[in-house]
Design a protein around this motif. Structure first.
Motif, PDB file in Angstrom:
ATOM      1  N   THR A   1     -23.644  12.642   2.101  1.00  0.00           N
ATOM      2  CA  THR A   1     -23.548  13.174   0.739  1.00  0.00           C
ATOM      3  C   THR A   1     -23.420  14.698   0.738  1.00  0.00           C
ATOM      4  N   ALA A   2     -24.236  15.365   1.555  1.00  0.00           N
ATOM      5  CA  ALA A   2     -24.187  16.829   1.614  1.00  0.00           C
ATOM      6  C   ALA A   2     -22.846  17.323   2.150  1.00  0.00           C
ATOM      7  N   LEU A   3     -22.319  16.671   3.181  1.00  0.00           N
ATOM      8  CA  LEU A   3     -21.029  17.088   3.744  1.00  0.00           C
ATOM      9  C   LEU A   3     -19.888  16.837   2.767  1.00  0.00           C
ATOM     10  N   PHE A   4     -19.970  15.743   2.012  1.00  0.00           N
ATOM     11  CA  PHE A   4     -18.928  15.461   1.024  1.00  0.00           C
ATOM     12  C   PHE A   4     -18.905  16.520  -0.072  1.00  0.00           C
ATOM     13  N   ARG A   5     -20.063  16.995  -0.478  1.00  0.00           N
ATOM     14  CA  ARG A   5     -20.129  17.999  -1.541  1.00  0.00           C
ATOM     15  C   ARG A   5     -19.536  19.329  -1.095  1.00  0.00           C
ATOM     16  N   ARG A   6     -19.434  19.567   0.220  1.00  0.00           N
ATOM     17  CA  ARG A   6     -18.973  20.864   0.717  1.00  0.00           C
ATOM     18  C   ARG A   6     -17.534  20.852   1.229  1.00  0.00           C
ATOM     19  N   ARG A   7     -16.975  19.679   1.475  1.00  0.00           N
ATOM     20  CA  ARG A   7     -15.622  19.647   2.030  1.00  0.00           C
ATOM     21  C   ARG A   7     -14.569  19.597   0.935  1.00  0.00           C
ATOM     22  N   ASP A   8     -13.322  19.851   1.327  1.00  0.00           N
ATOM     23  CA  ASP A   8     -12.202  19.768   0.400  1.00  0.00           C
ATOM     24  C   ASP A   8     -11.794  18.310   0.195  1.00  0.00           C
ATOM     25  N   VAL A   9     -11.138  18.056  -0.912  1.00  0.00           N
ATOM     26  CA  VAL A   9     -10.570  16.731  -1.151  1.00  0.00           C
ATOM     27  C   VAL A   9      -9.422  16.526  -0.171  1.00  0.00           C
ATOM     28  N   ALA A  10      -9.458  15.426   0.576  1.00  0.00           N
ATOM     29  CA  ALA A  10      -8.437  15.127   1.585  1.00  0.00           C
ATOM     30  C   ALA A  10      -7.594  13.957   1.106  1.00  0.00           C
ATOM     31  N   LEU A  11      -6.367  14.257   0.656  1.00  0.00           N
ATOM     32  CA  LEU A  11      -5.505  13.219   0.113  1.00  0.00           C
ATOM     33  C   LEU A  11      -4.806  12.413   1.203  1.00  0.00           C
ATOM     34  N   GLN A  12      -4.760  12.934   2.415  1.00  0.00           N
ATOM     35  CA  GLN A  12      -4.083  12.238   3.511  1.00  0.00           C
ATOM     36  C   GLN A  12      -5.053  12.000   4.659  1.00  0.00           C
TER      37      GLN A  12
ATOM     38  N   ARG B   1     -13.936   1.942  -0.365  1.00  0.00           N
ATOM     39  CA  ARG B   1     -13.244   2.119  -1.642  1.00  0.00           C
ATOM     40  C   ARG B   1     -13.290   3.585  -2.079  1.00  0.00           C
ATOM     41  N   MET B   2     -14.322   4.313  -1.674  1.00  0.00           N
ATOM     42  CA  MET B   2     -14.387   5.736  -2.010  1.00  0.00           C
ATOM     43  C   MET B   2     -13.213   6.489  -1.407  1.00  0.00           C
ATOM     44  N   ARG B   3     -12.878   6.161  -0.181  1.00  0.00           N
ATOM     45  CA  ARG B   3     -11.738   6.817   0.466  1.00  0.00           C
ATOM     46  C   ARG B   3     -10.428   6.429  -0.205  1.00  0.00           C
ATOM     47  N   ASN B   4     -10.311   5.161  -0.605  1.00  0.00           N
ATOM     48  CA  ASN B   4      -9.111   4.729  -1.326  1.00  0.00           C
ATOM     49  C   ASN B   4      -8.967   5.473  -2.647  1.00  0.00           C
ATOM     50  N   GLU B   5     -10.089   5.658  -3.346  1.00  0.00           N
ATOM     51  CA  GLU B   5     -10.048   6.395  -4.600  1.00  0.00           C
ATOM     52  C   GLU B   5      -9.667   7.852  -4.370  1.00  0.00           C
ATOM     53  N   GLU B   6     -10.105   8.405  -3.252  1.00  0.00           N
ATOM     54  CA  GLU B   6      -9.773   9.798  -2.947  1.00  0.00           C
ATOM     55  C   GLU B   6      -8.285   9.965  -2.659  1.00  0.00           C
ATOM     56  N   THR B   7      -7.715   9.085  -1.833  1.00  0.00           N
ATOM     57  CA  THR B   7      -6.316   9.230  -1.455  1.00  0.00           C
ATOM     58  C   THR B   7      -5.370   8.867  -2.595  1.00  0.00           C
TER      59      THR B   7
ATOM     60  N   GLN C   1       0.828  -1.209   0.000  1.00  0.00           N
ATOM     61  CA  GLN C   1       0.000   0.000   0.000  1.00  0.00           C
ATOM     62  C   GLN C   1       0.859   1.255   0.000  1.00  0.00           C
ATOM     63  N   ASN C   2       1.945   1.240   0.755  1.00  0.00           N
ATOM     64  CA  ASN C   2       2.845   2.396   0.752  1.00  0.00           C
ATOM     65  C   ASN C   2       3.449   2.629  -0.628  1.00  0.00           C
ATOM     66  N   GLU C   3       3.775   1.548  -1.326  1.00  0.00           N
ATOM     67  CA  GLU C   3       4.306   1.695  -2.683  1.00  0.00           C
ATOM     68  C   GLU C   3       3.230   2.210  -3.631  1.00  0.00           C
ATOM     69  N   GLU C   4       2.029   1.709  -3.482  1.00  0.00           N
ATOM     70  CA  GLU C   4       0.935   2.102  -4.371  1.00  0.00           C
ATOM     71  C   GLU C   4       0.605   3.578  -4.222  1.00  0.00           C
ATOM     72  N   LEU C   5       0.696   4.104  -3.012  1.00  0.00           N
ATOM     73  CA  LEU C   5       0.368   5.507  -2.757  1.00  0.00           C
ATOM     74  C   LEU C   5       1.555   6.442  -2.913  1.00  0.00           C
ATOM     75  N   GLY C   6       2.723   5.912  -3.254  1.00  0.00           N
ATOM     76  CA  GLY C   6       3.891   6.760  -3.466  1.00  0.00           C
ATOM     77  C   GLY C   6       4.688   7.063  -2.209  1.00  0.00           C
ATOM     78  N   ARG C   7       4.275   6.518  -1.067  1.00  0.00           N
ATOM     79  CA  ARG C   7       5.008   6.802   0.168  1.00  0.00           C
ATOM     80  C   ARG C   7       6.385   6.156   0.171  1.00  0.00           C
ATOM     81  N   SER C   8       6.484   4.938  -0.377  1.00  0.00           N
ATOM     82  CA  SER C   8       7.771   4.246  -0.384  1.00  0.00           C
ATOM     83  C   SER C   8       8.801   5.000  -1.201  1.00  0.00           C
TER      84      SER C   8
ATOM     85  N   GLY D   1      -5.938   9.438  -5.775  1.00  0.00           N
ATOM     86  CA  GLY D   1      -6.072  10.384  -6.883  1.00  0.00           C
ATOM     87  C   GLY D   1      -7.057   9.970  -7.942  1.00  0.00           C
ATOM     88  N   GLY D   2      -7.622   8.765  -7.829  1.00  0.00           N
ATOM     89  CA  GLY D   2      -8.576   8.308  -8.829  1.00  0.00           C
ATOM     90  C   GLY D   2      -9.843   9.150  -8.854  1.00  0.00           C
TER      91      GLY D   2
END
Length: 543
Positions: free
Chosen positions: A532-543, A375-381, A106-113, A383-384
């Motif tokens: 759904t409403a809170l997601f539409r109003r918040r910033d994209v959180a990559l971490q 999986r939605m959170r995985n897609e968010e972190t 997972q660290n390699e997949e997300l670029g942390r490694s 970059g998908g």
């Protein structure tokens, strides 16, 4: 040589910090399950005769051997191991798989490694740190489990034998995950391959136990050779509270040494971020189905859903097949029958058993819902999500695709639960239509409770993105513990009511009431709308 392991200590401390909540929850949860089981044995069987009869019945029942585990003696400790050791062995293996993959692939997949590798860190440091973390977690699990069993009044030496079996099996599957993390390029694929190895180990052990022979008047099962090919089988063959065969620990530990050597060898010959297995090239143009958010979500979830469908169908079939023999399995133990009826509701013992097992499968399907929506959170972190949202797709449309696929998935899985249980029971009794309608209805009536947990995952994703994975799983674990051991521990009704599964009608056998189902659906709608409403109003959180 030391340059390959430079920075291992720093990475281990980082891994411990990242998992400071998850691993303790795993350890405490598994210990609680085993300790509660051991503590309940004296109450379940009022006399030694009842306990011996139950063990003889379990040794003679193939389904019990497959899903409960090896029978080895009739003492209170041996009976507790029959009822709980297999579950904890499998869970320890899963804990190790997830931990090792999380800190390697997972660290390699997300670029942390790649980022960490730009510092003075050796090539083997990340894998070594992940394996050390898994070993420490399993040692802690072994010790805490042993102390928990001892606190339940069981012999200290055999309690540590049981703990050692659990820890050794967990360490062995850490080695499996270390290899799959080198072969597959994504964390999901690596976890899936390691979980498949766990499933193969489970089946080998099951075949070996069922094909074995009973000795000592039916109180001991001598497993056939397939059990000795399985790390889970090795854990059971230690036979805590019977023979305490400590020498068996050499098998999983030797396997771990070989697995680590293979994993290190693969690490040296592959590129960072790549896997040993070649990635199949995709078509240059997307199919029309992938041009919609729902089609893309289906593409991402279809493999996981297929695996869950097979597992849910197999388990439900087995539970239904055993239903015809439930009275023989329980014997004269009034306390066991009482607990089953507490778990399953009113009605006959058969109805209570079927209701309890359908409820258990409903909880399993809720696990699929949480995993699917994570999986939605995985897609968010990864970059998908950002890539998709750069098109004409709205946030609402992107999230709706995942929600639609998850809703369809849990509905299909609950239908499969009812149908498979009905088929299993029908084959056992020779009457395929005996419980078909009632079991399918019992499965569907638990769908609103599953949806409450799914909607909570949506709420967590929309409001607390950094806790969007751990928080729903924590709530799921609480519901699981309440549903399975809440009645055994005589928890207050207010605590039992925290689980949505406590509010569904106890079908089959119980009375159907519509009001609690409507309340659960309203809660689902509120959580989903808020998330759904809170997601539409918040910033994209990559971490």
């Amino acid at each position: 040589m030391s340059r390959y392991f430079a920075g291992t200590g720093d990475l281990l401390r980082l891994a411990l910090r990242r998992d400071r909540i998850q691993l303790p929850l795993w350890i405490l949860g598994l210990t609680l399950v085993q300790t509660a089981t051991a503590s309940s044995i004296s109450g379940l069987y009022e006399t030694d005769k009842d306990r011996i009869a139950a063990q003889i019945s379990a040794a003679d029942n193939p389904a019990s051997l497959v899903f409960s585990g090896l029978v080895s003696g009739a003492s209170e400790g041996a009976t507790a191991m029959t009822q709980s050791l297999l579950l904890v062995l499998v869970a320890a293996g899963l804990m190790s798989i997830l931990a090792v993959t999380r800190h390697t692939r997972q660290n390699e997949e997300l670029g942390r490694s790649e980022l960490i590798g730009s510092t003075a860190v050796g090539r083997h440091a990340a894998l070594t740190a992940a394996l050390l973390l898994a070993v420490l977690a399993n040692v802690a699990l072994a010790v805490v489990s042993a102390l928990g069993l001892s606190s339940a009044g069981l012999p200290l030496g055999s309690s540590f034998a049981a703990g050692a079996a659990i820890g050794a099996v967990g360490v062995s599957f850490a080695g499996v995950a270390a290899i799959t993390a080198q072969i597959w390029e994504s964390a999901r694929a690596a976890n899936g391959a390691a979980a498949a190895a766990l499933g193969v180990a489970f089946m080998l052990r099951a075949v070996g136990d069922v094909a074995g022979r009973t000795t000592d008047g039916g109180l001991r099962v001598e497993s056939a050779w397939p059990s000795w090919l399985s790390p889970i089988g090795w854990g059971q063959q230690l036979r805590p509270f019977d023979e305490d065969q400590w020498w068996v620990l050499a098998l999983p530990l030797a396997a771990f040494v070989v697995q680590v050597g293979v994993a290190f060898g693969l690490t040296r010959i592959r590129d960072v971020g790549m896997g040993m297995r070649a990635v199949q090239p995709r078509p240059p143009e997307a199919t029309p189905a992938l041009l919609s958010p729902t089609g893309l979500a289906w593409f991402l979830h279809r493999g996981s859903l297929a695996g869950w469908a097979v597992g849910v169908s197999a388990m439900s079939f087995a539970f239904g097949f055993v239903g015809d023999e439930i009275n023989d399995l329980i014997g004269d133990s009034e306390r066991t029958a009482e607990i089953i009826q507490q778990l399953g509701g009113t009605g006959s013992l058969l109805d209570a058993y079927l209701s309890a097992t359908i409820g258990l499968m409903g909880l399993a399907v809720a696990g699929f819902a949480v995993q699917s929506l994570n999986r939605m959170r995985n897609e968010e972190t990864s970059g998908g999500m950002e890539t998709v949202l750069s098109t004409a797709t709205s946030r609402f449309g992107w999230m709706t695709g995942h929600l639609v696929v998850t809703l369809a998935g849990v509905t299909v899985l609950m239908l499969l639960t009812g149908i498979s249980a009905a088929v299993g029971y029908g084959l056992a009794t020779g009457d395929m239509g005996a419980e078909f309608g009632s079991l399918v209805g019992a499965a569907l009536v638990r769908l609103p409770a599953v949806l409450v947990l799914a909607s909570f995952a949506v709420l967590a994703f929309g409001s607390l993105p950094r806790l969007a994975v751990s928080l729903p799983w924590a709530v799921f674990a609480v519901c699981l513990l309440i549903s399975q051991i809440g009645s055994t521990l005589d928890l207050p009704q207010a605590v039992l009511d925290l689980s949505p599964f406590s509010h569904v009608p106890g079908l089959p056998g119980g009375e159907f009431t519509l009001t609690p189902l409507l309340v659960l659906l309203v809660i689902t709608a509120v959580f989903t709308a808020a998330g759904t409403a809170l997601f539409r109003r918040r910033d994209v959180a990559l971490q």
